[in-house]
Design a protein around this motif. Structure first.
Motif, mmCIF file in Angstrom:
data_model
loop_
_atom_site.group_PDB
_atom_site.id
_atom_site.type_symbol
_atom_site.label_atom_id
_atom_site.label_comp_id
_atom_site.label_asym_id
_atom_site.label_seq_id
_atom_site.Cartn_x
_atom_site.Cartn_y
_atom_site.Cartn_z
ATOM 1 N N SER A 229 62.668 38.388 9.309
ATOM 2 C CA SER A 229 62.749 38.021 10.730
ATOM 3 C C SER A 229 61.351 37.664 11.241
ATOM 4 O O SER A 229 60.369 38.296 10.861
ATOM 5 N N PRO A 230 61.249 36.652 12.087
ATOM 6 C CA PRO A 230 59.934 36.245 12.591
ATOM 7 C C PRO A 230 59.346 37.325 13.500
ATOM 8 O O PRO A 230 60.080 38.088 14.135
ATOM 9 N N ALA A 231 58.023 37.381 13.533
ATOM 10 C CA ALA A 231 57.349 38.379 14.366
ATOM 11 C C ALA A 231 57.621 38.090 15.830
ATOM 12 O O ALA A 231 57.641 36.939 16.255
ATOM 13 N N SER A 232 57.850 39.155 16.604
ATOM 14 C CA SER A 232 58.058 38.979 18.048
ATOM 15 C C SER A 232 57.054 39.848 18.789
ATOM 16 O O SER A 232 56.235 40.530 18.167
ATOM 17 N N ALA A 233 57.134 39.850 20.101
ATOM 18 C CA ALA A 233 56.187 40.640 20.904
ATOM 19 C C ALA A 233 56.340 42.123 20.610
ATOM 20 O O ALA A 233 55.393 42.886 20.737
ATOM 21 N N GLY A 234 57.532 42.543 20.170
ATOM 22 C CA GLY A 234 57.756 43.962 19.917
ATOM 23 C C GLY A 234 57.415 44.387 18.506
ATOM 24 O O GLY A 234 57.566 45.542 18.149
ATOM 25 N N THR A 235 56.966 43.452 17.662
ATOM 26 C CA THR A 235 56.664 43.795 16.268
ATOM 27 C C THR A 235 55.368 44.583 16.190
ATOM 28 O O THR A 235 54.379 44.213 16.828
#
Lengths: 569, 200
Positions: free
Chosen positions: A518-524
């Motif tokens: 899964s692509p990195a998001s702000a919550g990663t």
């Protein structure tokens, strides 16, 4: 401690660090099947090997087939080595006429070399023919190291790939690790070793008449070729009884420098290979940084304790300035000995250039701790990287628990199945070390093997099972380990420490490879930052360290306090 | 599982030939051709006789020679081969003492040796390598301080001026590699050979 001592340590680490990017990048190319400068020479050999073995290099394996292939290959290696040791009397290149190695010792030694442990319950120059050293032990030095690298690469692919059923082809990875990585570097290091003074001959010994007229028989042999792969493959199984403390294995500061560099180079570069293959080299640097922080701290403590020396000596009018020299060579002194001891155990190498058994208590505790932390600092070739990646999974899991999010590492969700398998792998170490040590400490015939009384005796036992389970191979060598009890139980510890760790690790690899990235998001939670490095160090120290603290308190820690009180045993 | 048997055994044999036979023999060939002195053990000849290896220490007991470090090597007891006897500088069986730091045997040994050496040192502090056993039992070196401690004894036994012996020690003191790596040391065998050359 002196400035020149720290300068030696600093330059050594700098020499290793400058190689990380070129060597790590080179290994990434090798295992992604790209062309390298060596392909023109080695390509035909590689293809010939596949043809004879019936291997289709384009056909990949899932985690289970990969693991089974690895186990079959290692079982065959064990069988061949066991036969060579048992039958060495019938083979050529046996100038001293050594007879068969006893069954329990051959069992122990064959497991030891196949598992990349290289625990040696024998003295090389008094037990092994040149044929056994070359075709038996040297070969497994290559193949156990190549196996470790192959497994690490398979684990790396689990992160690099998304929704994949396959993790690579074991035969291809193992062959490439041997041909493109271990063999060329071994040739270079072996010749550098000869230039620095290591012998390389097929003679067995030289008889000399000393200046005082006594007869001296000097054991000799094809030392440099075995030493090169012993260091590069983090094997540690020496040609002679005292390993790299022997002047023929390690005659001077130059050979010592090459030795330490060679054992660190591949393991320190593999995290970069991981970052490269997973598409983000910062991830590799973060792992390497965590490894080196703990390693350098270990070097510092060991150096400090050895430079401080034994207070009992000073009472007899002995100059304390050169530190504790019992069990050390003058050419290395305390700094090169302490550095070597911490590095060889932070790696799962196990070569030694000083007798760890004679270290002051706290300095002797450092190698013990380095092994107990799971051999990930930076660990054996391959095994260090996959061990570190298991710790990284644990670290993101613990971070996830703290903030209430599903943990991810490199975009792969870490879920219950992976955590259960990771815990299974991590618990093998305390199970074997504490279980077998507790048994040995209660068995009168096991205690007869101790060379030292008091808490040091417990340390000798703890060290033996730590070294075996951690696949390290160094020893508190006073322990007479060539008995049926130790040969058998240490053999079992080595097997479990290697394969009972690998199987769950590979199961995790299979499960992660199948997951979508899964692509990195702000919550990663980012895993390349100093925060993550700190967290990872904390997890290694807590998971790896706390479970052994009571045992260490009864061994080296109480011994240190007794030393300050002037007690002897 | 059976599909893995052919690659496992074939690759094992091929790798044994490559890494267990070709590799060590190729290194041996190159080493013997290009660097025969090192490849054969850095042996020292006096006349046509091999008197030792410059890398392997020897046991010296005579006052006419500089003494080397303590060696914990042993040899099989000729009377009973299940037992061993002390055999310092047995280069066929390297070994350290493996005494732990609290070992009574170690402390007693160091105390006795220190008392003995104190007579020679004239009250000066003793260098640590003078009373400790080396890791290999074959250490070819001693520290410059331990050599300095022995100069007067050797000079007296040989009837040489002290300055001449001290000069030989200075000539045989080896420095650090690049001025940084390793420790200052004196090769005992080479120093003693030089003594023999200087006055037999």
């Amino acid at each position: 401690m002196t400035a020149i001592g720290w300068l030696q340590i600093g330059i050594l680490f700098a020499l290793v660090l400058v190689c990380v990017k070129p060597l790590g990048g080179y290994m990434a190319r090798v295992f992604q099947g790209e062309r390298t400068p060596l392909t023109i020479v080695l390509g035909p050999i590689e293809r010939g090997f596949y043809r004879l073995a019936g291997v289709d290099p384009a056909k990949e394996q899932g985690w289970f087939a990969y693991t089974v292939a690895m186990i079959v290959f290692n079982a065959a290696g064990f069988l061949l080595l066991y036969l060579i040791l048992r039958l060495q009397g019938f083979f050529p290149l046996n100038p001293q006429g050594f007879s068969a190695v006893a069954p329990d010792l051959a069992f122990n030694t064959a497991i030891s070399f196949v598992t990349n442990t290289n625990w040696q319950a024998y003295g090389g120059e008094t037990t092994m023919s040149h044929f056994a050293q070359m075709t038996g032990l040297t070969v497994q030095n290559f193949l156990s190291a190549a196996t470790g690298i192959a497994l690490a690469i398979a684990f790396v692919r689990a992160f690099a790939r998304s929704g994949a059923a396959y993790v690579g082809n074991f035969w291809v990875d193992m062959t490439r690790a041997t041909l493109y990585v271990l063999l060329p570097f071994s040739v270079i290091v072996a010749l550098a070793f000869v230039a620095s003074g290591l012998p390389q001959t097929l003679l067995a010994s030289v008889d000399v008449k000393t200046l005082e007229g006594a007869a001296q028989t000097i054991a000799i042999g094809p030392v440099a070729s075995q030493e090169a792969i012993k260091q590069l493959g983090t094997n540690g199984g020496g040609f002679f009884n005292v390993n790299s403390a022997h002047p023929f294995e390690n005659p001077n500061a130059i050979s010592n420098l090459i030795s330490i560099w060679a054992m660190l180079a591949i393991s320190a570069s593999l995290p970069y290979t991981f970052g490269k293959m997973a598409g983000d080299t910062r991830q590799g640097w973060a792992l390497l940084l965590a490894m080196l922080v703990i390693l350098v701290a270990g070097v510092g403590i060991a150096y400090w304790a050895e430079a401080g020396g034994n207070p009992a000596f000073a009472a007899f009018g002995i100059d304390p300035s050169s530190g504790n020299l019992e069990g050390k060579e003058v050419r290395f002194g305390v700094v090169m000995s302490a550095l070597y001891a911490a590095v060889t155990t932070g790696l799962s190498c196990g070569a030694v250039n000083a007798m760890h058994d004679s270290f002051t208590p706290l300095a002797g505790m450092i190698p013990l701790i380095m092994i107990k932390l799971g051999e990930v600092l930076p660990g054996g070739v391959g095994s260090g990287l996959y061990g570190m990646l298991i710790f990284a999974i644990l670290a993101v899991f613990i971070a996830g628990l703290m903030v209430g999010r599903t943990p991810e590492y490199l975009g792969k969700k870490i879920e219950a199945r992976e955590m259960k398998l990771a815990m299974f792998a991590v618990l093998i170490l305390p199970l074997c070390i504490l279980g077998f040590s507790a048994a040995a400490a209660n068995l009168p015939f096991a205690l007869e093997s101790l060379a030292n009384n008091g808490p040091h005796g417990l340390s000798e036992i703890l060290y033996a099972y730590s070294s075996a389970t951690g696949n390290n191979g160094s020893a508190f060598a006073g322990l007479s380990a060539n008995t049926k009890w130790y040969n058998t139980t240490l053999g079992i510890s080595m097997l479990l420490g290697r394969f009972a760790y690998i199987v769950p690790m590979m199961a995790i690899a299979g499960s992660l490879a199948a997951k979508k990235r899964s692509p990195a998001s702000a919550g990663t939670f980012p895993t390349h930052t100093p925060l993550f490095v700190g967290l990872l160090i904390g997890v290694i120290l807590i998971v790896g360290g706390l479970q052994f603290f009571p045992a260490l308190a009864l061994g080296p820690i109480v011994e240190h306090l007794l030393m300050l009180a002037g007690k002897t045993f | 599982m059976f599909v893995h048997l052919r690659p496992a055994f074939v690759l094992l044999i091929l790798m044994t030939v490559l890494t267990g036979i070709c590799y060590p023999l190729a290194v041996t060939g190159v080493a013997q051709a290009v660097m025969p002195a090192q490849a054969n053990g850095s042996l020292i000849l006096r006349g046509d006789q091999i008197v030792g290896s410059e890398l392997i220490g020897q046991n010296f007991t005579s006052d006419r020679y500089f003494r080397a470090r303590l060696s914990a090597t042993v040899a099989p007891d000729p009377k009973d081969d299940t037992k061993t006897i002390d055999a310092p500088y047995n280069a066929a069986n390297s070994s350290g003492s493996n005494f732990g730091p609290l070992s009574k045997k170690l402390i007693d040994r160091i105390k006795a040796d220190a008392e003995q050496l104190a007579k020679e040192s004239g009250g000066k502090r003793l260098p640590a390598d003078a009373v400790t056993a080396s890791a290999s039992g074959l250490d070819p070196h001693i520290s410059p301080a331990y050599a300095a401690l022995q100069v007067a004894r050797v000079a007296g036994a040989r009837g040489l001026p002290i300055e001449r012996v001290a000069q030989l020690v200075a000539e045989h003191t080896e420095g650090r590699f690049l001025g940084v790596f390793g420790e200052l040391r004196v090769n005992v065998l080479k120093l003693n050979l030089a003594l023999d050359r200087s006055k037999p």
